[in-house]
Design an enzyme around this catalytic site. Structure first.
Site, PDB file in Angstrom:
ATOM      1  N   CYS A 156      35.338  35.326  44.698  1.00 16.07           N
ATOM      2  CA  CYS A 156      36.330  35.475  43.623  1.00 16.07           C
ATOM      3  C   CYS A 156      37.685  34.952  44.084  1.00 16.07           C
ATOM      4  O   CYS A 156      38.092  35.173  45.226  1.00 16.07           O
ATOM      5  CB  CYS A 156      36.440  36.942  43.219  1.00 16.07           C
ATOM      6  SG  CYS A 156      37.731  37.260  41.989  1.00 16.07           S
ATOM      7  N   CYS A 192      35.958  36.384  39.263  1.00 12.40           N
ATOM      8  CA  CYS A 192      34.623  36.975  39.106  1.00 12.40           C
ATOM      9  C   CYS A 192      34.586  37.692  37.753  1.00 12.40           C
ATOM     10  O   CYS A 192      35.612  37.822  37.076  1.00 12.40           O
ATOM     11  CB  CYS A 192      34.335  37.947  40.252  1.00 12.40           C
ATOM     12  SG  CYS A 192      35.262  39.493  40.143  1.00 12.40           S
ATOM     13  N   HIS A 212      43.627  42.770  44.820  1.00 12.84           N
ATOM     14  CA  HIS A 212      42.651  41.949  45.533  1.00 12.84           C
ATOM     15  C   HIS A 212      41.230  42.401  45.208  1.00 12.84           C
ATOM     16  O   HIS A 212      40.992  43.566  44.907  1.00 12.84           O
ATOM     17  CB  HIS A 212      42.926  41.993  47.038  1.00 12.84           C
ATOM     18  CG  HIS A 212      44.123  41.192  47.412  1.00 12.84           C
ATOM     19  ND1 HIS A 212      45.057  41.605  48.344  1.00 12.84           N
ATOM     20  CD2 HIS A 212      44.555  39.994  46.947  1.00 12.84           C
ATOM     21  CE1 HIS A 212      46.006  40.678  48.429  1.00 12.84           C
ATOM     22  NE2 HIS A 212      45.731  39.704  47.594  1.00 12.84           N
ATOM     23  N   CYS A 213      40.301  41.456  45.280  1.00  9.11           N
ATOM     24  CA  CYS A 213      38.918  41.694  44.878  1.00  9.11           C
ATOM     25  C   CYS A 213      38.030  41.621  46.118  1.00  9.11           C
ATOM     26  O   CYS A 213      38.284  40.831  47.028  1.00  9.11           O
ATOM     27  CB  CYS A 213      38.517  40.627  43.856  1.00  9.11           C
ATOM     28  SG  CYS A 213      36.845  40.783  43.246  1.00  9.11           S
ATOM     29  N   HIS A 249      47.781  38.065  40.240  1.00  9.77           N
ATOM     30  CA  HIS A 249      48.688  39.160  40.627  1.00  9.77           C
ATOM     31  C   HIS A 249      49.756  39.372  39.558  1.00  9.77           C
ATOM     32  O   HIS A 249      50.094  40.504  39.223  1.00  9.77           O
ATOM     33  CB  HIS A 249      49.373  38.866  41.960  1.00  9.77           C
ATOM     34  CG  HIS A 249      48.488  39.063  43.161  1.00  9.77           C
ATOM     35  ND1 HIS A 249      47.614  40.117  43.292  1.00  9.77           N
ATOM     36  CD2 HIS A 249      48.359  38.333  44.303  1.00  9.77           C
ATOM     37  CE1 HIS A 249      46.985  40.029  44.454  1.00  9.77           C
ATOM     38  NE2 HIS A 249      47.413  38.953  45.083  1.00  9.77           N
ATOM     39  N   CYS A 276      37.147  40.605  37.439  1.00 14.83           N
ATOM     40  CA  CYS A 276      38.538  40.148  37.330  1.00 14.83           C
ATOM     41  C   CYS A 276      38.757  39.414  36.005  1.00 14.83           C
ATOM     42  O   CYS A 276      39.812  39.548  35.382  1.00 14.83           O
ATOM     43  CB  CYS A 276      38.911  39.269  38.524  1.00 14.83           C
ATOM     44  SG  CYS A 276      38.978  40.188  40.082  1.00 14.83           S
ATOM     45  N   HIS A 332      45.227  32.523  42.043  1.00 13.46           N
ATOM     46  CA  HIS A 332      45.287  33.835  42.703  1.00 13.46           C
ATOM     47  C   HIS A 332      46.614  34.541  42.397  1.00 13.46           C
ATOM     48  O   HIS A 332      46.625  35.698  41.975  1.00 13.46           O
ATOM     49  CB  HIS A 332      45.119  33.628  44.215  1.00 13.46           C
ATOM     50  CG  HIS A 332      45.183  34.880  45.040  1.00 13.46           C
ATOM     51  ND1 HIS A 332      44.052  35.551  45.452  1.00 13.46           N
ATOM     52  CD2 HIS A 332      46.230  35.599  45.521  1.00 13.46           C
ATOM     53  CE1 HIS A 332      44.411  36.622  46.158  1.00 13.46           C
ATOM     54  NE2 HIS A 332      45.731  36.668  46.223  1.00 13.46           N
ATOM     55  N   GLU A 333      47.717  33.834  42.611  1.00 14.07           N
ATOM     56  CA  GLU A 333      49.033  34.469  42.394  1.00 14.07           C
ATOM     57  C   GLU A 333      49.259  34.784  40.912  1.00 14.07           C
ATOM     58  O   GLU A 333      49.871  35.797  40.578  1.00 14.07           O
ATOM     59  CB  GLU A 333      50.159  33.591  42.947  1.00 14.07           C
ATOM     60  CG  GLU A 333      50.108  33.338  44.457  1.00 14.07           C
ATOM     61  CD  GLU A 333      49.995  34.586  45.315  1.00 14.07           C
ATOM     62  OE1 GLU A 333      50.393  35.680  44.854  1.00 14.07           O
ATOM     63  OE2 GLU A 333      49.478  34.496  46.445  1.00 14.07           O
TER      64      GLU A 333
HETATM   65 ZN    ZN Z   1      46.899  38.227  46.920  1.00 15.20          ZN
HETATM   66 ZN    ZN Z   2      37.186  39.420  41.397  1.00 13.70          ZN
END
Ligand code: ZN
Ligand code: ZN
Length: 172
Positions: free
Chosen positions: A141, A160, A135-136, A129, A163, A125-126
């Site tokens: 995701c 996903c 954010h999704c 970024h 992304c 996740h990071e």
């Molecule tokens: Zn985040």
């Molecule tokens: Zn996504």
């Protein structure tokens, strides 16, 4: 296999799923955290302070590198009770805070696999970024925002298709 090796393979696998091969160098040195980043009234670390400190501590600024810190601490940012992790794209640096990812934090029994999976998700996740993703809305995701540990468990370790497309455009 050591926990960090499993995390490393998971993170590489999430990127391979998108068709991107990344390299991860693991530095297992344990750093003594700066106490000026600790908020005594909240008994939590101030996340931006930790990220800035890690960045200055390593002083790496190569365009093809990201710095990912993993800390068994609890941290917050302004306006938030806590954060599972935070990324500063400008510094190419992020940190994942594992204390609230550990089942034992919630009084649950030790679950190594669950703990490692949660840490892997938050790193992926990071890194998203750091690669410019926001954010999704897709709760499965990995880029969906996690308000609680339930949200972390509800999402997958993978980007996903939308992304994934953004990641590919950045890296391929
Ligand atoms: Zn985040
Ligand atoms: Zn996504």
């Amino acid at each position: 296999m050591d926990f960090i090796d499993v995390v490393k393979e998971n993170v590489m696998d999430s990127f391979q799923r998108v068709g991107v091969n990344i390299e991860i160098d693991v530095w297992t040195s344990i750093e003594l955290l700066p106490m000026n980043c600790f908020d005594w009234s909240r008994r939590q670390y101030f996340s931006p302070c930790i990220i800035n400190w890690l960045y200055s501590r390593l002083a790496i600024n190569l365009p093809e590198y990201f710095i990912v810190g993993i800390g068994y601490i609890d941290a917050y940012d302004t306006g938030l009770n806590f954060v599972f992790g935070e990324a500063f794209p400008r510094l190419r640096t992020c940190v994942v805070y594992t204390k609230r990812l550990n089942p034992s934090f919630y009084g649950e029994k030790t679950d190594y696999n669950l703990y490692v999976e949660r840490i892997s998700k938050e790193i992926v996740h990071e890194l998203g970024h750091l690669l410019g993703l926001g954010h999704c809305n897709n709760p499965r995701c990995v880029m969906s925002f996690s308000n609680s540990i339930y949200d972390v468990d509800a999402k997958s370790r993978f980007y996903c298709s939308n992304c994934a497309y953004s990641i590919k455009r950045k890296l391929v």
